[in-house]
Enzyme design. Structure first.
Site, short mmCIF file in Angstrom:
data_model
loop_
_atom_site.label_atom_id
_atom_site.label_comp_id
_atom_site.label_asym_id
_atom_site.label_seq_id
_atom_site.Cartn_x
_atom_site.Cartn_y
_atom_site.Cartn_z
N GLY A 139 0.79 -1.33 0.06
CA GLY A 139 -0.23 -0.19 0.10
C GLY A 139 0.68 1.28 -0.03
O GLY A 139 0.59 2.13 -0.90
N ASP B 41 5.04 -10.09 5.65
CA ASP B 41 4.59 -11.07 4.60
C ASP B 41 5.43 -11.47 3.64
O ASP B 41 5.14 -12.35 3.06
CB ASP B 41 3.28 -10.23 4.08
CG ASP B 41 2.21 -9.67 5.25
OD1 ASP B 41 2.30 -10.31 6.27
OD2 ASP B 41 1.48 -9.04 4.98
N ARG C 158 -2.15 -34.18 21.45
CA ARG C 158 -3.17 -33.11 20.81
C ARG C 158 -2.62 -32.82 19.38
O ARG C 158 -1.42 -32.77 18.99
CB ARG C 158 -3.30 -31.82 21.46
CG ARG C 158 -4.27 -32.15 22.64
CD ARG C 158 -4.15 -30.68 23.48
NE ARG C 158 -5.12 -30.76 24.58
CZ ARG C 158 -5.25 -30.15 25.71
NH1 ARG C 158 -4.14 -29.23 25.90
NH2 ARG C 158 -6.09 -30.46 26.55
N ARG D 225 -1.08 -12.31 5.14
CA ARG D 225 -2.39 -11.89 4.22
C ARG D 225 -2.28 -12.86 3.16
O ARG D 225 -2.53 -14.03 3.52
CB ARG D 225 -2.08 -10.33 3.65
CG ARG D 225 -2.22 -9.50 4.69
CD ARG D 225 -2.15 -8.01 4.23
NE ARG D 225 -3.59 -7.91 3.75
CZ ARG D 225 -4.77 -7.85 4.47
NH1 ARG D 225 -4.71 -7.56 5.63
NH2 ARG D 225 -5.84 -7.69 4.09
N HIS E 27 -0.27 -10.36 16.32
CA HIS E 27 0.93 -9.35 16.10
C HIS E 27 2.29 -9.84 16.99
O HIS E 27 3.10 -9.08 16.91
CB HIS E 27 0.07 -8.17 16.86
CG HIS E 27 -0.84 -7.66 16.02
ND1 HIS E 27 -2.16 -8.14 15.93
CD2 HIS E 27 -0.87 -6.71 14.83
CE1 HIS E 27 -2.93 -7.45 14.87
NE2 HIS E 27 -1.88 -6.74 14.17
N ARG F 294 5.14 -9.67 14.89
CA ARG F 294 5.48 -8.03 14.51
C ARG F 294 6.30 -7.42 15.37
O ARG F 294 6.97 -6.40 15.22
CB ARG F 294 4.47 -7.18 13.90
CG ARG F 294 3.93 -7.60 12.53
CD ARG F 294 3.12 -6.62 11.91
NE ARG F 294 2.45 -5.44 12.32
CZ ARG F 294 1.43 -5.03 12.09
NH1 ARG F 294 0.44 -5.74 11.25
NH2 ARG F 294 0.88 -3.91 12.98
O1 F6P Z 1 1.06 -6.92 6.54
C1 F6P Z 1 1.21 -7.09 7.79
C2 F6P Z 1 0.06 -7.76 8.62
O2 F6P Z 1 0.58 -8.20 9.81
C3 F6P Z 1 -0.59 -8.96 7.99
O3 F6P Z 1 0.06 -10.15 8.08
C4 F6P Z 1 -1.69 -9.08 8.78
O4 F6P Z 1 -2.81 -9.52 7.97
C5 F6P Z 1 -2.25 -7.39 8.96
O5 F6P Z 1 -0.89 -6.61 8.90
C6 F6P Z 1 -2.64 -7.23 10.17
O6 F6P Z 1 -2.99 -5.79 10.48
P1 F6P Z 1 -3.33 -4.93 11.41
O7 F6P Z 1 -2.03 -4.56 12.30
O8 F6P Z 1 -4.06 -3.58 10.90
O9 F6P Z 1 -4.21 -5.85 12.45
#
Ligand code: F6P
Length: 364
Positions: free
Chosen positions: A119, A142, A177, A186, A288, A291
């Site tokens: 984006g 991603d 399990r 994504r 998250h 990240r």
């Molecule tokens: O593009 C990075 C990402 O972490 C994707 O893997 C995930 O779908 C999206 O962003 C989550 O976005 P947000 O932080 O807006 O929830």
């Protein structure tokens, strides 16, 4: 002194600070470039009062090891889609790109380095087409940006996801399990594929290979029949069954245009139970965590190379380009090409063949 503006846009990603630091350090070696940062992507330029800060040695000291971004970020709005509240309380968007470009030129910014995912790079390309000197730096966990083999942040996310698989194995084994781990990505299955191989999962489900639930069941049953009373599935958030669709919901956050993926692990669990799988299942959405935290060394190095390269492209006036890592070279590609397509997992690739070679099922 010449001025360059740095922006970090889209979701945050480990390594963003290492790019910022490298840009500042490389600029300092020229003696004639000053680096500034726009807070929260381009919002810092679009807001009144402006939120633009000077980035110097002191500001970037030691940040290569920090997660997140000292410039903050957003994946909402932007110069072409600025959210505006209407009188009736509903929201619309406004194109403020001309106003932003005029402001930057008036203030003497000769160049902009936009660090972001697909984006953000579309914004970079549109701004460049309108006459702004822009350079893009590819960022995303991603790894779905075209024209670069890797984006920084991806390997850190893979490490976190692989560590999660390792941890799930011990609890899965103790309870006999099936553990289903849902990872981000994504529309791309890169994180799932790498962590499934790295963690030794039995099943890996990715968006690029829609799955047949009976094939998944077959692989699990053969695993349980062989006396191994546990199994691991890694599933990408964007995966879908052969005759189904992705699990997504619209966001009600103002200016948020993406759909929010998430929930496929639970859906898969239900499908498996319906199809006759009769062992215990637990689902986990890693979310998250992938990240957050510090970037691993690989991403710090890649991000530092991207930052130095971006600043050198500014010095050389190579605008309208995105930094890229192709065939082990740090190089650049046109923003036009970089934004024309995405980088998805090729089902025929040797990586998929490798996964199949060690017995991982894709449910195909
Ligand atoms: O593009 C990075 C990402 O972490 C994707 O893997 C995930 O779908 C999206 O962003 C989550 O976005 P947000 O932080 O807006 O929830």
């Amino acid at each position: 002194m010449k001025k360059v503006l740095v922006s970090t846009g889209g979701g945050d990603c480990p390594g963003l600070n290492a790019v910022i630091r490298a840009i500042v350090k490389r600029a300092q070696r020229t003696q004639d470039w000053e680096v500034y940062g726009s807070m929260e992507a381009f919002n810092g330029v679009l807001r009144s009062p402006k939120e633009i800060i000077r980035l110097d040695d002191e500001k970037v000291a030691g940040i290569h090891a920090k997660g997140g971004t000292i410039l903050q970020t957003t994946n909402k709005g932007g110069p072409f889609n600025w959210p505006v509240k209407k009188e009736d309380g509903s929201w619309t968007t406004e194109d403020r790109s001309d106003e932003m470009i005029d402001y930057l030129k008036r203030e003497g910014f000769e160049a902009v380095i936009n660090i972001g995912g697909d984006g953000s790079q579309e914004i970079s390309y549109q701004l460049f087409e309108k006459g702004l000197n822009v350079i893009g730096v590819p960022k995303t966990i991603d790894n779905d940006l075209a024209c670069t083999d890797y984006t920084f942040g991806f390997q850190t996310a893979v490490d976190i996801a692989t560590d999660a698989v390792d941890k799930l194995v011990t609890t899965a084994e103790s309870h006999h399990r099936l553990m289903i781990l849902e990872v981000m990505g994504r529309g791309a299955g890169w994180i799932a594929l790498h962590s499934a191989i790295g963690g030794g999962a039995e099943v890996c489900l990715i968006p690029e290979i829609p799955y047949d639930i009976n094939k998944v069941l077959e692989r699990l049953n053969s695993r349980y029949e062989a006396g191994k009373g546990f199994a691991i599935i890694v599933i990408a958030e964007g995966a879908k069954p052969k005759k189904g669709s992705v699990v997504a919901r619209k966001s009600d956050e103002t200016g948020y245009q993406n759909v929010r993926l998430g929930g496929i692990a639970n859906q898969l669990s239900d499908q498996l139970k319906k199809a006759g799988f009769d062992h215990d299942i637990r689902e986990m959405v890693l979310g998250h965590l992938q990240r957050g935290g510090i970037p691993i060394a690989y991403d710090r190095v890649l991000a530092t190379q991207f930052g130095v390269k971006a600043m050198e492209m500014v010095i050389n006036g190579e605008y309208g380009q995105m930094v890229s890592f192709l065939h082990h070279e740090i190089t650049s590609v046109s923003l036009k090409r970089a934004t024309e397509e995405h980088n998805f997992v090729d089902p025929q690739s040797f990586l998929v063949q490798t996964a199949k070679g060690v017995g991982i099922s894709f449910g195909d």
